[in-house]
Design a protein around this motif. Structure first.
Motif, mmCIF file in Angstrom:
data_model
loop_
_atom_site.group_PDB
_atom_site.id
_atom_site.type_symbol
_atom_site.label_atom_id
_atom_site.label_comp_id
_atom_site.label_asym_id
_atom_site.label_seq_id
_atom_site.Cartn_x
_atom_site.Cartn_y
_atom_site.Cartn_z
ATOM 1 N N CYS A 1 0.811 -1.201 0.086
ATOM 2 C CA CYS A 1 0.083 0.088 -0.184
ATOM 3 C C CYS A 1 0.895 1.243 0.002
ATOM 4 C CB CYS A 1 -0.834 -0.072 1.309
ATOM 5 S SG CYS A 1 -2.487 0.664 1.035
ATOM 6 N N ASN A 2 0.182 2.155 -0.663
ATOM 7 C CA ASN A 2 1.208 3.499 -0.392
ATOM 8 C C ASN A 2 1.577 4.080 0.760
ATOM 9 O OD1 ASN A 2 -1.355 4.528 -0.522
ATOM 10 N ND2 ASN A 2 -0.795 6.542 -1.647
ATOM 11 N N CYS A 3 0.816 3.833 1.908
ATOM 12 C CA CYS A 3 1.031 4.329 3.051
ATOM 13 C C CYS A 3 1.985 3.618 3.990
ATOM 14 C CB CYS A 3 -0.311 4.537 3.933
ATOM 15 S SG CYS A 3 -1.083 2.708 3.756
ATOM 16 N N MET B 1 -3.370 7.539 3.740
ATOM 17 C CA MET B 1 -4.509 6.927 3.259
ATOM 18 C C MET B 1 -5.309 6.730 4.467
ATOM 19 S SD MET B 1 -4.668 3.616 0.919
ATOM 20 C CE MET B 1 -4.941 2.505 2.133
#
Ligand SMILES: [Cu+2]
Length: 162
Positions: free
Chosen positions: A82-84, A133
């Motif tokens: 995930c980008n977080c 996010m």
């Protein structure tokens, strides 16, 4: 001995064995040592809990991966779910780029890899930053990498976002 006494002894043994196996399964989470075609390694844990976090917090779980085989071991394809979630690797004072989801990385970052010498340790920091996010409640995020471009290792971080 009567059949009753024998069956009581038998059931007690089953119970003791059940407790033993459940107990040893729990402690396995702390140290993983696997022997397979890729060689032997020690991983400090496969899963770490970051505890309670607010959306503005940023916390890092530190994992250590040690090459316990007699051959060098190539570590590659570091990426996150995930980008977080970000991953950074430190080997012998050298620091990798900050890895993220493949779509958010440059080709050089995606291609980064390192040969871990026998006995050498990689410190793998997995950082979770909910603000990137925002979600609330219990979460789980992963970071993965490959050993010798074959076996995938998955590191999981969990947290409870308030
Ligand atoms: Cu995310």
């Amino acid at each position: 001995m009567s059949k009753f006494v024998l069956s009581v002894i038998g059931l007690s043994l089953v119970a003791i064995l059940a407790i033993y196996f459940v107990g040893s399964k729990g402690s396995e989470e702390n140290t993983v040592s696997t022997n397979s075609l890729i060689g032997t390694y020690e991983l400090s844990s496969e899963k770490m809990n970051l505890g309670e976090m607010t959306v503005d917090d940023k916390k890092t779980a530190n994992f250590t991966f040690r090459n316990t085989s007699s051959e060098k071991m190539n570590l590659s394809r570091f990426e996150t779910s995930c980008n977080c979630t970000m991953t950074e690797v430190k080997i012998n004072g050298e620091t990798s780029p900050m890895f993220n989801m493949p779509a958010h990385m440059s080709s050089a970052e995606r291609a980064w890899n390192h040969d871990l010498a026998p006995g050498e340790t990689a410190e793998i920091g997995v950082t979770y930053e909910p603000a990137l996010m925002p979600v609330y409640g219990p979460i789980e995020r992963y970071s993965t990498f490959k050993i010798n471009n074959s076996k995938e290792i998955r590191l999981t971080v969990s947290a409870n976002v308030k």
